[in-house]
Design an enzyme around this catalytic site. Structure first.
Site, PDB file in Angstrom:
ATOM      1  N   GLU A  96      49.700  48.334  27.319  1.00  0.00           N
ATOM      2  CA  GLU A  96      49.748  49.543  28.142  1.00  0.00           C
ATOM      3  C   GLU A  96      50.292  49.251  29.527  1.00  0.00           C
ATOM      4  O   GLU A  96      49.996  48.219  30.114  1.00  0.00           O
ATOM      5  CB  GLU A  96      48.328  50.062  28.384  1.00  0.00           C
ATOM      6  CG  GLU A  96      47.683  50.663  27.209  1.00  0.00           C
ATOM      7  CD  GLU A  96      46.281  51.131  27.565  1.00  0.00           C
ATOM      8  OE1 GLU A  96      45.528  51.410  26.645  1.00  0.00           O
ATOM      9  OE2 GLU A  96      45.956  51.204  28.767  1.00  0.00           O
ATOM     10  N   CYS A 117      50.402  49.856  37.079  1.00  0.00           N
ATOM     11  CA  CYS A 117      49.439  48.859  36.601  1.00  0.00           C
ATOM     12  C   CYS A 117      50.002  48.193  35.346  1.00  0.00           C
ATOM     13  O   CYS A 117      50.283  48.870  34.362  1.00  0.00           O
ATOM     14  CB  CYS A 117      48.129  49.591  36.309  1.00  0.00           C
ATOM     15  SG  CYS A 117      46.866  48.544  35.629  1.00  0.00           S
ATOM     16  N   CYS A 124      42.280  40.301  25.353  1.00  0.00           N
ATOM     17  CA  CYS A 124      41.772  39.484  26.459  1.00  0.00           C
ATOM     18  C   CYS A 124      40.651  38.599  25.927  1.00  0.00           C
ATOM     19  O   CYS A 124      39.900  39.007  25.052  1.00  0.00           O
ATOM     20  CB  CYS A 124      41.239  40.396  27.566  1.00  0.00           C
ATOM     21  SG  CYS A 124      40.695  39.507  29.047  1.00  0.00           S
ATOM     22  N   CYS A 128      34.290  40.480  28.968  1.00  0.00           N
ATOM     23  CA  CYS A 128      33.406  41.258  29.846  1.00  0.00           C
ATOM     24  C   CYS A 128      32.815  42.386  28.987  1.00  0.00           C
ATOM     25  O   CYS A 128      33.552  43.064  28.270  1.00  0.00           O
ATOM     26  CB  CYS A 128      34.197  41.855  31.011  1.00  0.00           C
ATOM     27  SG  CYS A 128      35.029  40.613  32.017  1.00  0.00           S
ATOM     28  N   CYS A 131      34.232  46.194  28.992  1.00  0.00           N
ATOM     29  CA  CYS A 131      35.677  46.452  29.035  1.00  0.00           C
ATOM     30  C   CYS A 131      36.267  46.631  27.644  1.00  0.00           C
ATOM     31  O   CYS A 131      36.001  45.840  26.734  1.00  0.00           O
ATOM     32  CB  CYS A 131      36.363  45.297  29.757  1.00  0.00           C
ATOM     33  SG  CYS A 131      38.154  45.458  29.824  1.00  0.00           S
ATOM     34  N   GLY A 181      44.349  42.162  29.829  1.00  0.00           N
ATOM     35  CA  GLY A 181      44.467  40.709  29.918  1.00  0.00           C
ATOM     36  C   GLY A 181      43.978  40.115  31.221  1.00  0.00           C
ATOM     37  O   GLY A 181      43.739  40.825  32.202  1.00  0.00           O
ATOM     38  N   GLU A 182      43.819  38.797  31.203  1.00  0.00           N
ATOM     39  CA  GLU A 182      43.430  38.050  32.406  1.00  0.00           C
ATOM     40  C   GLU A 182      44.690  37.351  32.930  1.00  0.00           C
ATOM     41  O   GLU A 182      45.140  36.354  32.349  1.00  0.00           O
ATOM     42  CB  GLU A 182      42.322  37.048  32.062  1.00  0.00           C
ATOM     43  CG  GLU A 182      42.017  36.026  33.142  1.00  0.00           C
ATOM     44  CD  GLU A 182      41.810  36.616  34.540  1.00  0.00           C
ATOM     45  OE1 GLU A 182      41.018  37.551  34.684  1.00  0.00           O
ATOM     46  OE2 GLU A 182      42.469  36.138  35.485  1.00  0.00           O
ATOM     47  N   SER A 213      44.809  40.832  39.952  1.00  0.00           N
ATOM     48  CA  SER A 213      43.361  40.975  39.830  1.00  0.00           C
ATOM     49  C   SER A 213      42.834  39.981  38.804  1.00  0.00           C
ATOM     50  O   SER A 213      43.374  39.854  37.713  1.00  0.00           O
ATOM     51  CB  SER A 213      43.035  42.407  39.386  1.00  0.00           C
ATOM     52  OG  SER A 213      41.647  42.558  39.201  1.00  0.00           O
ATOM     53  N   SER A 236      37.461  40.692  40.450  1.00  0.00           N
ATOM     54  CA  SER A 236      36.534  41.584  39.745  1.00  0.00           C
ATOM     55  C   SER A 236      35.149  40.970  39.862  1.00  0.00           C
ATOM     56  O   SER A 236      34.807  40.067  39.113  1.00  0.00           O
ATOM     57  CB  SER A 236      36.940  41.720  38.279  1.00  0.00           C
ATOM     58  OG  SER A 236      38.180  42.376  38.203  1.00  0.00           O
ATOM     59  N   LEU A 237      34.386  41.449  40.831  1.00  0.00           N
ATOM     60  CA  LEU A 237      33.081  40.834  41.095  1.00  0.00           C
ATOM     61  C   LEU A 237      32.011  41.447  40.183  1.00  0.00           C
ATOM     62  O   LEU A 237      31.417  40.761  39.370  1.00  0.00           O
ATOM     63  CB  LEU A 237      32.730  40.997  42.574  1.00  0.00           C
ATOM     64  CG  LEU A 237      31.652  40.057  43.090  1.00  0.00           C
ATOM     65  CD1 LEU A 237      32.117  38.612  43.045  1.00  0.00           C
ATOM     66  CD2 LEU A 237      31.240  40.422  44.511  1.00  0.00           C
ATOM     67  N   HIS A 238      31.784  42.731  40.328  1.00  0.00           N
ATOM     68  CA  HIS A 238      30.930  43.522  39.428  1.00  0.00           C
ATOM     69  C   HIS A 238      29.468  43.106  39.364  1.00  0.00           C
ATOM     70  O   HIS A 238      28.663  43.755  38.692  1.00  0.00           O
ATOM     71  CB  HIS A 238      31.493  43.570  38.000  1.00  0.00           C
ATOM     72  CG  HIS A 238      32.923  43.984  37.899  1.00  0.00           C
ATOM     73  ND1 HIS A 238      33.551  44.780  38.831  1.00  0.00           N
ATOM     74  CD2 HIS A 238      33.870  43.712  36.961  1.00  0.00           C
ATOM     75  CE1 HIS A 238      34.814  44.972  38.475  1.00  0.00           C
ATOM     76  NE2 HIS A 238      35.029  44.330  37.355  1.00  0.00           N
ATOM     77  N   ASN A 312      34.112  53.827  33.941  1.00  0.00           N
ATOM     78  CA  ASN A 312      34.678  54.752  32.957  1.00  0.00           C
ATOM     79  C   ASN A 312      34.064  54.459  31.600  1.00  0.00           C
ATOM     80  O   ASN A 312      34.194  53.340  31.104  1.00  0.00           O
ATOM     81  CB  ASN A 312      36.182  54.510  32.791  1.00  0.00           C
ATOM     82  CG  ASN A 312      36.947  55.088  33.942  1.00  0.00           C
ATOM     83  OD1 ASN A 312      36.820  56.261  34.257  1.00  0.00           O
ATOM     84  ND2 ASN A 312      37.728  54.251  34.587  1.00  0.00           N
ATOM     85  N   CYS A 355      42.746  50.175  31.500  1.00  0.00           N
ATOM     86  CA  CYS A 355      42.066  49.102  30.783  1.00  0.00           C
ATOM     87  C   CYS A 355      41.931  49.149  29.270  1.00  0.00           C
ATOM     88  O   CYS A 355      40.832  49.143  28.730  1.00  0.00           O
ATOM     89  CB  CYS A 355      40.674  48.962  31.385  1.00  0.00           C
ATOM     90  SG  CYS A 355      40.760  49.004  33.149  1.00  0.00           S
TER      91      CYS A 355
END
Ligand code: SAH
Length: 377
Positions: A96, A117, A124, A128, A131, A181-182, A213, A236-238, A312, A355
């Site tokens: 995407e 984006c 990935c 997480c 996600c 992806g990372e 990111s 991406s702390l979260h 989301n 995402c």
């Protein structure tokens, strides 16, 4: 799974690498620049349109390179705010690319701030828990040509929207490497792709308007800090404590906050720019006031900007976004400490729903045997 394309994508060539390949054909040094101009400046979509090249050279190019390694499968627009391009790759995998238009007060949507984006992997491996991209694990890395081609597809899309005044990529405000992806797990392809996006013989997009990111791959953050490239970094702390973070991000086991925070500090020190801390707000998971206080302390220590993103919902996953009151209460802890903070609320679902969700849906449909065929754009 590795994918080796039959022909190398032209979008993965640098001026240097293309010059070298053309030299073996006895072509002069300026030829590579001519070809890249056709691709990135004039944006032709076939070899035959490269009219200042001799026919035999065009034939050799067509035999040697894939002009466009991704095809547009689906373009989904929602409320004029996001445009999602679902793109098919040579092995029929899907990725995407999302265009996000954030309207500015008092002006029409055409004057929105525009962000693109992009994805760097199919699937990935980071897993997480919240996600959609990681649900089926990692399928493969994108090569540099596939990463760059996403931007060209966006250009084609914009050129088609405004055929008379061909829109330059420069009319976009930002590129964020926040799709599937990372990015730092695909480091070499990422850097090569961003170099092509940035170069004046490529798309000419300023490094300071490109943000990478990461979920927090510490050794790669340190490596990036050593590069002389000037891209921005978002983490991406979260979770503001190891206890909370490791429940939702397995990467925290290998790289806990005691390793991550000093790496981010080193990156900021070397680059002299504010790093962004991304913090998704998930109800009952990381949205408590003690988490806000810990986040405040980390942001203050790092002189970082904090981007709060209401979660989301993802079909099939149990996580929910907190109430608006709770979101505001969380944000107030940071605002009161004069931390630079944004909390995106309006059309949040629309804006952040990048995402992996569209790809996921399409792959599910395929499993039902009613899949949309991979169609050329
Ligand atoms: N792997 C990289 C980049 C891709 S994810 C990273 O982790 O940063 C881009 C951002 O979207 C990350 O901050 C990620 O945590 C966030 N994200 C993933 N799923 C989400 C969801 N359902 N709602 C809101 N943000 C989400």
């Amino acid at each position: 799974m590795k994918f080796t394309p039959a022909k190398s994508p032209l979008t993965g060539e640098t001026l240097e690498s293309l010059t070298e390949k053309l030299r073996t054909q006895g072509e002069p040094a300026f030829r590579a620049k001519q070809i890249l101009d056709w691709l990135y400046k004039k944006r032709v979509r076939s070899w035959d349109e490269m009219t200042n090249l001799a026919k035999p050279l065009r034939a050799w190019l067509a035999d040697s390179f894939e002009l466009m390694p991704v095809t547009l499968v689906l373009n989904k627009q929602s409320e004029d705010v996001t445009d999602k391009l679902l793109l098919g790759l040579g092995d029929h995998a899907l990725i995407e690319t999302v265009i996000i238009r954030v309207p500015q007060e008092g002006v029409g949507v055409e004057h929105s701030r525009k962000t693109i984006c992009i994805s760097t992997q199919v699937g990935c491996a980071m897993a997480c828990v919240f996600c959609a991209s990681g649900l089926a694990g990692l399928k493969r890395d994108l090569n540099a040509g596939e990463i760059v081609a996403q931007l060209l597809q966006v250009c084609y899309r914009e050129d088609a929207r405004t055929p008379r005044a061909r829109t330059e990529l420069a009319s976009f405000d930002n590129i964020v490497v926040m799709g599937m992806g990372e990015p730092l797990a695909n480091y070499d392809h990422l850097i090569r792709a961003l170099t092509i996006l940035n170069a004046d013989w490529g798309l000419g997009f300023g490094a300071r308007r490109i943000t990478i990111s990461t979920s927090g791959l510490v050794p790669k953050i340190l490596k990036l800090a050593e590069e002389d490239l000037g891209f921005r970094l978002a983490i991406s702390l979260h979770g503001a404590t190891d206890e909370v973070r490791e429940k939702i991000m397995p990467v925290n086991k290998a790289y806990p906050l005691a390793k991550l925070i000093p790496a981010v500090r080193e990156f900021s020190a070397k680059h002299g720019r504010m790093v962004t801390l991304e913090f998704i707000l998930i109800a009952e998971v990381n949205d408590s006031l003690p988490q806000a206080e810990k986040l405040r302390d980390i942001a203050r220590d790092l002189h970082a900007h904090v981007n709060l993103i209401p979660y989301n919902t993802v079909e099939g996953l149990p996580w929910k976004r907190p109430s608006i009151t709770r979101q505001e209460r969380f944000a107030d802890v940071l605002r009161d400490a004069r931390i630079s903070v944004t909390l995106r609320r309006e059309k949040g679902h629309d804006i952040d729903a990048a995402c992996g969700q569209l790809r996921l849906k399409t792959e599910d449909d395929r499993a039902d045997a009613t899949h949309p065929a991979i169609a050329p754009a």
